[in-house]
Design an enzyme around this catalytic site. Sequence first.
Site, PDB file in Angstrom:
ATOM      1  N   HIS A 193      66.196   8.109  53.888  1.00  0.00           N
ATOM      2  CA  HIS A 193      65.548   9.385  53.608  1.00  0.00           C
ATOM      3  C   HIS A 193      64.404   9.188  52.637  1.00  0.00           C
ATOM      4  CE1 HIS A 193      68.997   8.794  50.944  1.00  0.00           C
ATOM      5  NE2 HIS A 193      68.299   9.400  49.995  1.00  0.00           N
ATOM      6  N   HIS A 228      62.173  11.112  49.847  1.00  0.00           N
ATOM      7  CA  HIS A 228      62.097  12.285  48.981  1.00  0.00           C
ATOM      8  C   HIS A 228      60.626  12.669  48.875  1.00  0.00           C
ATOM      9  CE1 HIS A 228      66.183  11.750  46.991  1.00  0.00           C
ATOM     10  NE2 HIS A 228      65.980  10.519  47.422  1.00  0.00           N
TER      11      HIS A 228
HETATM   12  P1  5GP Z   1      69.489   9.381  47.141  1.00  0.00           P
HETATM   13  O1  5GP Z   1      70.148   9.515  45.788  1.00  0.00           O
HETATM   14  O2  5GP Z   1      70.394   8.690  48.136  1.00  0.00           O
HETATM   15  O3  5GP Z   1      68.127   8.769  47.076  1.00  0.00           O
HETATM   16  O4  5GP Z   1      69.233  10.844  47.652  1.00  0.00           O
HETATM   17  C1  5GP Z   1      70.214  11.606  48.281  1.00  0.00           C
HETATM   18  C2  5GP Z   1      69.813  13.026  48.077  1.00  0.00           C
HETATM   19  O5  5GP Z   1      70.582  13.817  48.948  1.00  0.00           O
HETATM   20  C3  5GP Z   1      70.067  13.533  46.652  1.00  0.00           C
HETATM   21  O6  5GP Z   1      68.839  13.906  46.066  1.00  0.00           O
HETATM   22  C4  5GP Z   1      71.010  14.693  46.861  1.00  0.00           C
HETATM   23  O7  5GP Z   1      70.735  15.770  45.997  1.00  0.00           O
HETATM   24  C5  5GP Z   1      70.801  15.048  48.315  1.00  0.00           C
HETATM   25  N1  5GP Z   1      71.952  15.627  48.942  1.00  0.00           N
HETATM   26  C6  5GP Z   1      73.221  15.153  48.930  1.00  0.00           C
HETATM   27  N2  5GP Z   1      74.031  15.951  49.646  1.00  0.00           N
HETATM   28  C7  5GP Z   1      73.252  16.949  50.129  1.00  0.00           C
HETATM   29  C8  5GP Z   1      73.539  18.079  50.943  1.00  0.00           C
HETATM   30  O8  5GP Z   1      74.663  18.330  51.374  1.00  0.00           O
HETATM   31  N3  5GP Z   1      72.495  18.891  51.245  1.00  0.00           N
HETATM   32  C9  5GP Z   1      71.231  18.642  50.792  1.00  0.00           C
HETATM   33  N4  5GP Z   1      70.262  19.499  51.149  1.00  0.00           N
HETATM   34  N5  5GP Z   1      70.942  17.583  50.022  1.00  0.00           N
HETATM   35  C10 5GP Z   1      71.946  16.748  49.691  1.00  0.00           C
END
Ligand code: 5GP
Length: 186
Positions: free
Chosen positions: A172, A174
Amino acid sequence: MAVTSSSMLLRNFSTVGRVAQSVRVTSKIFFSTGELIRVLPYTRSSRSICSTRAAHNEEAAAKAAASVADTGAPTIFDKIIAKEIPSDIIYEDENVLAFRDINPQAPVHVLVIPKLRDGLTTLGKAEPRHVEVLGQLLHASKIVAEKEGILDGFRVVINNGVEACQSVYHLHLHVLGGRQMKWPPG
Ligand code: 5GP
């Protein structure tokens, strides 16, 4: 650098792809308008980025996710793609879904994901067959920025691996904006 066309994005992406191949799996990769590409290789500073984010429990979430990290197990994003759980969708096409992050770190914080993970638990798993979808993700990020009115200044971040605080093992991007970003990021 203002990015104005998909072809330019794809050209830029091929540069990114080459850079990314040389980056260790545990790294944070940032793309921002106003600057070409900045890549932070794994260093002590990437640990401190993680520590800063620990205030928001992201380090804890990343460590918790480590037990299933990169196993290819389904993630919460599969349920979002399947619309089994709700999300605030900003953009969607055949290949890409973009929805607001549930825990926003900026006034605009949108996640851009491939609908088909195809092994892309992390950017570090990218193979030549993924080049097209990786370009589509970058192009979708630009569309999101346009829709959200932040084309003049936004940041695209990929957290790659546990030590970069990745917590969801479905690639993903951001897309962050709506406030003045700092550099170095923290
Ligand atoms: P990472 O930390 O892996 O780079 O980013 C994962 C992102 O997914 C985090 O910013 C977190 O807030 C988001 N996230 C996790 N679970 C959910 C969810 O159920 N719905 C949404 N919209 N975002 C989520």
